[in-house]
Design an enzyme around this catalytic site. Sequence first.
Site, short mmCIF file in Angstrom:
data_model
loop_
_atom_site.label_atom_id
_atom_site.label_comp_id
_atom_site.label_asym_id
_atom_site.label_seq_id
_atom_site.Cartn_x
_atom_site.Cartn_y
_atom_site.Cartn_z
N GLU A 4 -58.92 21.61 -14.23
CA GLU A 4 -57.79 21.27 -15.09
C GLU A 4 -58.19 21.46 -16.56
O GLU A 4 -58.70 20.55 -17.19
CB GLU A 4 -57.36 19.83 -14.82
CG GLU A 4 -56.92 19.58 -13.39
CD GLU A 4 -56.43 18.16 -13.14
OE1 GLU A 4 -56.07 17.45 -14.12
OE2 GLU A 4 -56.41 17.74 -11.98
N ALA A 53 -47.63 17.52 -7.51
CA ALA A 53 -46.21 17.38 -7.87
C ALA A 53 -45.88 15.96 -8.33
O ALA A 53 -45.07 15.25 -7.72
CB ALA A 53 -45.33 17.79 -6.69
#
Length: 262
Positions: free
Chosen positions: A32, A96
Amino acid sequence: MASTEESRKSFANSVLRFLVYYGFDGLDMDWEYPTARGGIAADAENYVALLKVIKEAISPWGLTLTTAVPIDDALLGTAYDASAMAEIVDYVHLMAYDYVPSTSKVTGLSAPLSAIKNTVSNWINAGLPAKKMILGIPSYGRNYVLENENKHDIGDPVLNAGLPGDYTSEDGFLAYYEVMQIVNDQFLFMESVEIDGTNYAYGSGEWITYETEATVRTKAQYAIDEGLGGIMMWSVDTDDFQGLYGKKFPLLSAINDVIKKT
């Protein structure tokens, strides 16, 4: 580590030794994010190259390789090559959730189904086969302090992230069982609203976006209907693992119940 062939192979070999020694089934890569947070433009290609080397190292041992990816459309276009990654990894875990972060200045839903559907569509259109996508469902909530406790609709202003729970100890972040503790406290006068495949509650100046057994069932059924590869939950330790408010692991169990019926 990802920028040269030598460093990629060194990392892949160390990963293989670690997985085999401890008896793991595989590796989930969660970078990330390539190209962001101090990264360089070449990191998108470097990441694909890294995944390829890792896959070549662990595949002969029957080990699985997955990668986690974000919901940010801008990163999909610059940090991740969906079609190239899909040719290498076994599955892609779509994180999500956190469509509205704890730093938001207004209330919002962490995992609204309408936004999730749009993200899933974007990744599929970018070249990721639905059967390789694993839908991530949160087992935590985000809480906020309302600017005005009488204004508690979606999009209303907040002062700051809410107080941390006793277990999670992070502002604006609550485990499911910490959410249940607040929602079920009769002295806080919390009102709960189910909307867009998720849930929020408000009362006594606090606003929380979170999942329930009903909403995770809705998301699980959506994943099945869309032909996705599976479902993952972030994370098991923020589900009610002790059964403080009913059975143990209520969210995980609800997801599993839907899967078993297909």
